[in-house]
Scaffold this motif. Structure first.
Motif, PDB file in Angstrom:
ATOM      1  N   ASP A 181      -4.732  11.426  -6.502  1.00 31.37           N
ATOM      2  CA  ASP A 181      -5.496  12.546  -5.965  1.00 31.37           C
ATOM      3  C   ASP A 181      -6.995  12.267  -5.911  1.00 31.37           C
ATOM      4  OD1 ASP A 181      -6.043  12.609  -8.657  1.00 31.37           O
ATOM      5  OD2 ASP A 181      -5.357  14.658  -8.981  1.00 31.37           O
ATOM      6  N   SER A 182      -7.435  11.124  -6.538  1.00 31.15           N
ATOM      7  CA  SER A 182      -8.870  10.813  -6.536  1.00 31.15           C
ATOM      8  C   SER A 182      -9.202   9.396  -6.097  1.00 31.15           C
ATOM      9  CB  SER A 182      -9.461  11.029  -7.937  1.00 31.15           C
ATOM     10  OG  SER A 182      -9.320  12.370  -8.359  1.00 31.15           O
ATOM     11  N   HIS A 183      -8.224   8.475  -6.090  1.00 30.24           N
ATOM     12  CA  HIS A 183      -8.518   7.068  -5.844  1.00 30.24           C
ATOM     13  C   HIS A 183      -7.510   6.423  -4.914  1.00 30.24           C
ATOM     14  CE1 HIS A 183     -10.746   7.701  -9.668  1.00 30.24           C
ATOM     15  NE2 HIS A 183     -11.571   6.791  -9.179  1.00 30.24           N
ATOM     16  N   VAL A 184      -7.942   5.284  -4.351  1.00 40.07           N
ATOM     17  CA  VAL A 184      -7.108   4.404  -3.545  1.00 40.07           C
ATOM     18  C   VAL A 184      -7.022   3.067  -4.273  1.00 40.07           C
ATOM     19  CG1 VAL A 184      -6.792   3.334  -1.282  1.00 40.07           C
ATOM     20  CG2 VAL A 184      -8.008   5.511  -1.469  1.00 40.07           C
ATOM     21  N   LEU A 185      -5.815   2.507  -4.376  1.00 38.22           N
ATOM     22  CA  LEU A 185      -5.626   1.203  -5.007  1.00 38.22           C
ATOM     23  C   LEU A 185      -5.374   0.159  -3.939  1.00 38.22           C
ATOM     24  CD1 LEU A 185      -3.326   2.066  -8.060  1.00 38.22           C
ATOM     25  CD2 LEU A 185      -5.824   2.082  -7.907  1.00 38.22           C
ATOM     26  N   LEU A 186      -6.166  -0.937  -3.994  1.00 37.73           N
ATOM     27  CA  LEU A 186      -6.092  -2.028  -3.035  1.00 37.73           C
ATOM     28  C   LEU A 186      -5.539  -3.264  -3.735  1.00 37.73           C
ATOM     29  CD1 LEU A 186      -9.652  -1.560  -1.482  1.00 37.73           C
ATOM     30  CD2 LEU A 186      -7.507  -0.552  -0.677  1.00 37.73           C
ATOM     31  N   TYR A 187      -4.488  -3.861  -3.171  1.00 41.23           N
ATOM     32  CA  TYR A 187      -3.827  -5.005  -3.782  1.00 41.23           C
ATOM     33  C   TYR A 187      -4.310  -6.295  -3.104  1.00 41.23           C
ATOM     34  CZ  TYR A 187      -0.834  -1.393  -5.751  1.00 41.23           C
ATOM     35  OH  TYR A 187      -0.356  -0.282  -6.419  1.00 41.23           O
ATOM     36  N   ASP A 188      -5.317  -6.925  -3.717  1.00 42.32           N
ATOM     37  CA  ASP A 188      -5.881  -8.178  -3.203  1.00 42.32           C
ATOM     38  C   ASP A 188      -5.224  -9.317  -3.978  1.00 42.32           C
ATOM     39  OD1 ASP A 188      -7.340 -10.239  -2.182  1.00 42.32           O
ATOM     40  OD2 ASP A 188      -9.250  -9.637  -3.075  1.00 42.32           O
ATOM     41  N   LEU A 189      -4.188  -9.906  -3.414  1.00 39.71           N
ATOM     42  CA  LEU A 189      -3.292 -10.807  -4.135  1.00 39.71           C
ATOM     43  C   LEU A 189      -3.216 -12.164  -3.432  1.00 39.71           C
ATOM     44  CD1 LEU A 189      -0.592  -8.097  -4.903  1.00 39.71           C
ATOM     45  CD2 LEU A 189      -2.483  -8.860  -6.365  1.00 39.71           C
ATOM     46  N   PRO A 190      -2.585 -13.174  -4.056  1.00 37.49           N
ATOM     47  CA  PRO A 190      -2.728 -14.556  -3.564  1.00 37.49           C
ATOM     48  C   PRO A 190      -1.851 -14.958  -2.372  1.00 37.49           C
ATOM     49  CG  PRO A 190      -2.390 -14.512  -5.954  1.00 37.49           C
ATOM     50  CD  PRO A 190      -2.035 -13.174  -5.424  1.00 37.49           C
ATOM     51  N   VAL A 191      -1.383 -14.015  -1.567  1.00 37.20           N
ATOM     52  CA  VAL A 191      -0.721 -14.360  -0.315  1.00 37.20           C
ATOM     53  C   VAL A 191      -1.736 -14.162   0.801  1.00 37.20           C
ATOM     54  CG1 VAL A 191       1.094 -13.750   1.308  1.00 37.20           C
ATOM     55  CG2 VAL A 191       1.596 -13.826  -1.137  1.00 37.20           C
ATOM     56  N   ARG A 197      -8.681 -13.308   3.809  1.00 37.50           N
ATOM     57  CA  ARG A 197      -7.679 -12.709   4.688  1.00 37.50           C
ATOM     58  C   ARG A 197      -6.307 -12.558   4.009  1.00 37.50           C
ATOM     59  NH1 ARG A 197     -11.488 -15.220   7.569  1.00 37.50           N
ATOM     60  NH2 ARG A 197     -12.133 -14.345   9.579  1.00 37.50           N
ATOM     61  N   PRO A 198      -6.252 -11.753   2.950  1.00 37.95           N
ATOM     62  CA  PRO A 198      -4.981 -11.573   2.251  1.00 37.95           C
ATOM     63  C   PRO A 198      -4.030 -10.659   3.014  1.00 37.95           C
ATOM     64  CG  PRO A 198      -6.635 -10.145   1.297  1.00 37.95           C
ATOM     65  CD  PRO A 198      -7.350 -10.994   2.321  1.00 37.95           C
ATOM     66  N   MET A 199      -2.746 -10.832   2.754  1.00 38.83           N
ATOM     67  CA  MET A 199      -1.740  -9.881   3.226  1.00 38.83           C
ATOM     68  C   MET A 199      -1.793  -8.662   2.311  1.00 38.83           C
ATOM     69  SD  MET A 199       2.445 -10.192   3.319  1.00 38.83           S
ATOM     70  CE  MET A 199       2.557 -11.204   4.809  1.00 38.83           C
ATOM     71  N   THR A 249       5.950 -22.065  12.006  1.00 34.78           N
ATOM     72  CA  THR A 249       7.134 -21.939  11.159  1.00 34.78           C
ATOM     73  C   THR A 249       7.029 -20.678  10.326  1.00 34.78           C
ATOM     74  OG1 THR A 249       6.081 -23.255   9.428  1.00 34.78           O
ATOM     75  CG2 THR A 249       7.460 -24.420  11.021  1.00 34.78           C
ATOM     76  N   GLY A 250       8.063 -19.860  10.358  1.00 34.07           N
ATOM     77  CA  GLY A 250       8.082 -18.642   9.564  1.00 34.07           C
ATOM     78  C   GLY A 250       6.960 -17.706   9.947  1.00 34.07           C
ATOM     79  N   ILE A 251       6.289 -17.155   8.961  1.00 33.13           N
ATOM     80  CA  ILE A 251       5.135 -16.304   9.193  1.00 33.13           C
ATOM     81  C   ILE A 251       3.897 -17.020   8.664  1.00 33.13           C
ATOM     82  CG2 ILE A 251       6.485 -14.173   9.118  1.00 33.13           C
ATOM     83  CD1 ILE A 251       5.465 -13.773   6.275  1.00 33.13           C
ATOM     84  N   PRO A 252       2.719 -16.734   9.204  1.00 32.77           N
ATOM     85  CA  PRO A 252       1.534 -17.539   8.870  1.00 32.77           C
ATOM     86  C   PRO A 252       0.833 -17.116   7.585  1.00 32.77           C
ATOM     87  CG  PRO A 252       0.972 -15.957  10.549  1.00 32.77           C
ATOM     88  CD  PRO A 252       2.441 -15.791  10.315  1.00 32.77           C
ATOM     89  N   TYR A 253       1.593 -16.919   6.521  1.00 37.92           N
ATOM     90  CA  TYR A 253       1.010 -16.556   5.233  1.00 37.92           C
ATOM     91  C   TYR A 253       1.580 -17.466   4.156  1.00 37.92           C
ATOM     92  CZ  TYR A 253      -1.300 -12.536   7.228  1.00 37.92           C
ATOM     93  OH  TYR A 253      -2.137 -11.738   7.969  1.00 37.92           O
ATOM     94  N   TYR A 307      -5.151  -3.919   7.632  1.00 35.81           N
ATOM     95  CA  TYR A 307      -5.772  -5.245   7.577  1.00 35.81           C
ATOM     96  C   TYR A 307      -5.366  -6.018   8.815  1.00 35.81           C
ATOM     97  CZ  TYR A 307      -1.414  -7.759   6.573  1.00 35.81           C
ATOM     98  OH  TYR A 307      -0.166  -8.325   6.667  1.00 35.81           O
ATOM     99  N   CYS A 308      -6.126  -7.059   9.095  1.00 36.88           N
ATOM    100  CA  CYS A 308      -5.832  -7.943  10.225  1.00 36.88           C
ATOM    101  C   CYS A 308      -6.377  -9.325   9.888  1.00 36.88           C
ATOM    102  CB  CYS A 308      -6.464  -7.413  11.511  1.00 36.88           C
ATOM    103  SG  CYS A 308      -6.235  -8.492  12.949  1.00 36.88           S
ATOM    104  N   TRP A 309      -5.618 -10.353  10.210  1.00 32.11           N
ATOM    105  CA  TRP A 309      -6.047 -11.719   9.896  1.00 32.11           C
ATOM    106  C   TRP A 309      -7.380 -12.064  10.547  1.00 32.11           C
ATOM    107  CZ3 TRP A 309      -7.059 -14.958  13.901  1.00 32.11           C
ATOM    108  CH2 TRP A 309      -6.527 -14.601  15.150  1.00 32.11           C
ATOM    109  N   ALA A 310      -7.740 -11.385  11.618  1.00 33.03           N
ATOM    110  CA  ALA A 310      -8.965 -11.719  12.341  1.00 33.03           C
ATOM    111  C   ALA A 310     -10.224 -11.132  11.707  1.00 33.03           C
ATOM    112  CB  ALA A 310      -8.857 -11.226  13.788  1.00 33.03           C
ATOM    113  N   TYR A 311     -10.085 -10.252  10.718  1.00 32.86           N
ATOM    114  CA  TYR A 311     -11.245  -9.554  10.171  1.00 32.86           C
ATOM    115  C   TYR A 311     -11.411  -9.853   8.682  1.00 32.86           C
ATOM    116  CZ  TYR A 311     -11.059  -6.761  14.449  1.00 32.86           C
ATOM    117  OH  TYR A 311     -11.049  -6.354  15.751  1.00 32.86           O
ATOM    118  N   PRO A 312     -12.651 -10.026   8.210  1.00 34.51           N
ATOM    119  CA  PRO A 312     -12.905 -10.294   6.781  1.00 34.51           C
ATOM    120  C   PRO A 312     -13.019  -9.012   5.961  1.00 34.51           C
ATOM    121  CG  PRO A 312     -14.946 -10.456   7.980  1.00 34.51           C
ATOM    122  CD  PRO A 312     -13.886 -10.165   9.021  1.00 34.51           C
TER     123      PRO A 312
END
Length: 469
Positions: A211-221, A201-203, A232-236, A172-177
């Motif tokens: 063996d058959s699937h990929v799990l994607l964690y679309d979470l509130p950060v 743009r989640p982290m 300040t800190g990191i931009p998330y 992932y990259c903050w610049a891409y949707p």
């Protein structure tokens, strides 16, 4: 600018960066290095060369430094620590800028992970930069794009499929949707790339693979332009309005095939492993209830706790069950069991006193078992996930264990027949040891302690890289 600051926990104590690159040969050993351990134990982590504003510095930033120990024939031949040479690092050290491709004009010295794949040592980081290739003595060769087949950035975490030797990642990259699911063939070239649209743009620090699937964690950060502008800190930041969800993508599917399943608010840096049986996916992971909700100075708002998530593909539901109330992070398994059912898992446990309200009770297999707390540095835990038990190796006061990597005793050995390798700070010497534990007896005396000449700062992830052949 001074890189240490007693007022910033990430620039002081065991986190404080080291200022020199060191090469030490024929390291002293207490015990005996197993003859079967022929290779390199490597670990990456941030080691900032300069800090413009110590008060705002965050652990997740700073140039990567790889620490390595070479074992062969029962000996510890060398220890090395080397900064990854981004352009800025090379120029600061008075060296030539490394040749190689660039992505989005980023100049990052990857600080998160180190692996060997298709004959190359690769230092990785999330958020858009390319991995950097190193040689066997940890010297930087330069940015790497898998022979020109990687059209964007890469990821911090990967999973090597033991069935066919292919490498999987979600970048992932903050610049891409969107986020990108990548499959790199055993020949070292990207053979599959799937862009999955994701708004906000989640982290997405890590992912899971069966063996058959990929799990994607679309979470509130999520990425915050305001936080980036503030510097300040990191931009998330934590977005309480964002609906958390788990994406389930067939490994041979396209973006339209992703099933998004709603879950309760949380954040996940690191899954342990995932597998599927009888139409259900089981994944164990370290879950935070909330992260970066008070700014980006964390993670320190809620403890990471081991959970089991069961994904019912027919019902389209995710059931979450807490397994342990002791704070636990950096979960690992036998790498031969990636994508497969597994009995054992390993992690780093922190004192419960370090997290407000963290109880000390174990919930494995539906049973609650009280466990003793000690005010010590981080220790190691081994979970027997079939029996519902665990063992904890408590450190002595002042000691601190980093992530433990499991190394099997042989290609056909039992799942816990092997060793755990971890850097452990020794307060009596003021330096670190590479500690080798028998994975079947993690509370017993170490098989060996390799005494390093310097302290290894608290860092992130690494791997055991056996000699070829």
């Amino acid at each position: 600018m001074d890189r240490t600051d007693p007022g910033n926990p990430y620039l002081s104590g065991l986190y404080a960066p080291v200022g020199e690159e060191v090469t030490a040969r024929e390291l002293p050993v207490t015990g005996h290095v197993p003859d079967a351990l022929n290779g390199r134990y490597l670990r990456n982590g941030p080691n900032p060369m300069e800090v413009a504003d110590p008060a705002a510095h965050h652990w997740f930033t700073g140039q990567g430094m790889v620490h390595g120990v070479r074992l062969r024939g029962g000996r510890a031949e060398w220890y090395r620590n080397r900064w990854v040479r981004s352009d800025a690092v090379a120029l600061r050290l008075g060296e030539k800028v490394p040749h190689g491709p660039r992505h989005l004009d980023t100049d990052a010295a990857p600080n998160t992970h180190i692996l060997r794949f298709a004959g190359r040592y690769l230092a990785t980081v999330e958020g858009g930069p390319l991995p950097y290739e190193l040689d066997g003595e940890l010297n930087t060769i330069g940015p790497h794009d898998f022979g020109g087949t990687l059209r964007g950035g890469f990821a911090a975490h990967t999973v090597l499929d033991p069935a066919n030797g292919e490498l999987h990642a979600v970048a992932y990259c903050w610049a891409y949707p969107y986020v990108t699911y990548l499959v790199i063939g055993a020949d070292g070239r990207v053979r599959r790339s799937v862009d999955v649209p994701v708004e906000g743009r989640p982290m997405m620090h890590d992912f899971s693979l069966t063996d058959s699937h990929v799990l994607l964690y679309d979470l509130p950060v999520v990425f915050s332009a305001q936080a980036a502008a503030d510097g300040t800190g990191i931009p998330y930041v934590w977005d309480p309005e964002r609906q958390p969800r788990l994406g389930v993508l067939p490994r041979d599917g396209d973006a339209a095939d992703v099933r998004w399943l709603e879950i309760d608010p949380c954040f996940v840096f690191h899954p342990m492993n995932a597998y599927e049986e009888d139409g259900r996916i089981t994944v164990r992971l370290a879950r935070y209830d909330r992260l970066f909700g008070k700014g980006s100075a964390g993670p320190d708002e809620s403890p990471p706790l081991l959970e089991r998530w069961t994904v019912d593909l027919a019902a389209g539901s995710v059931a979450c069950e807490r397994l342990d109330d002791r704070p636990m992070e950096f979960p690992r398994v036998d790498p031969r069991r990636h994508t497969l059912p597994h009995r054992y898992g390993y992690g780093v446990v922190a004192p419960a006193e370090g997290y407000a309200g963290a109880a000390a009770r174990l919930h494995l297999s539906g049973q609650e078992v009280p466990v003793a707390n000690r005010r010590v540095g981080a220790g190691l835990v081994k979970y027997d996930l079939e029996r519902g038990t665990s063992e904890v190796r408590h450190n002595a006061p002042g000691e601190d264990s980093g992530e433990a990597v499991f190394v099997p005793a042989g290609p056909d050995s039992a799942e816990d027949d092997g060793w755990l390798l971890s850097y452990v700070f020794d307060p009596e010497r003021g330096a670190s040891d590479l500690v080798i534990l028998d994975a079947r007896d993690i509370t017993g005396d170490p098989v060996a302690r390799v005494h390093l000449p310097v302290r290894v700062p608290v860092g992130f992830h690494g791997n055991w890289v056996p000699d070829a052949g």
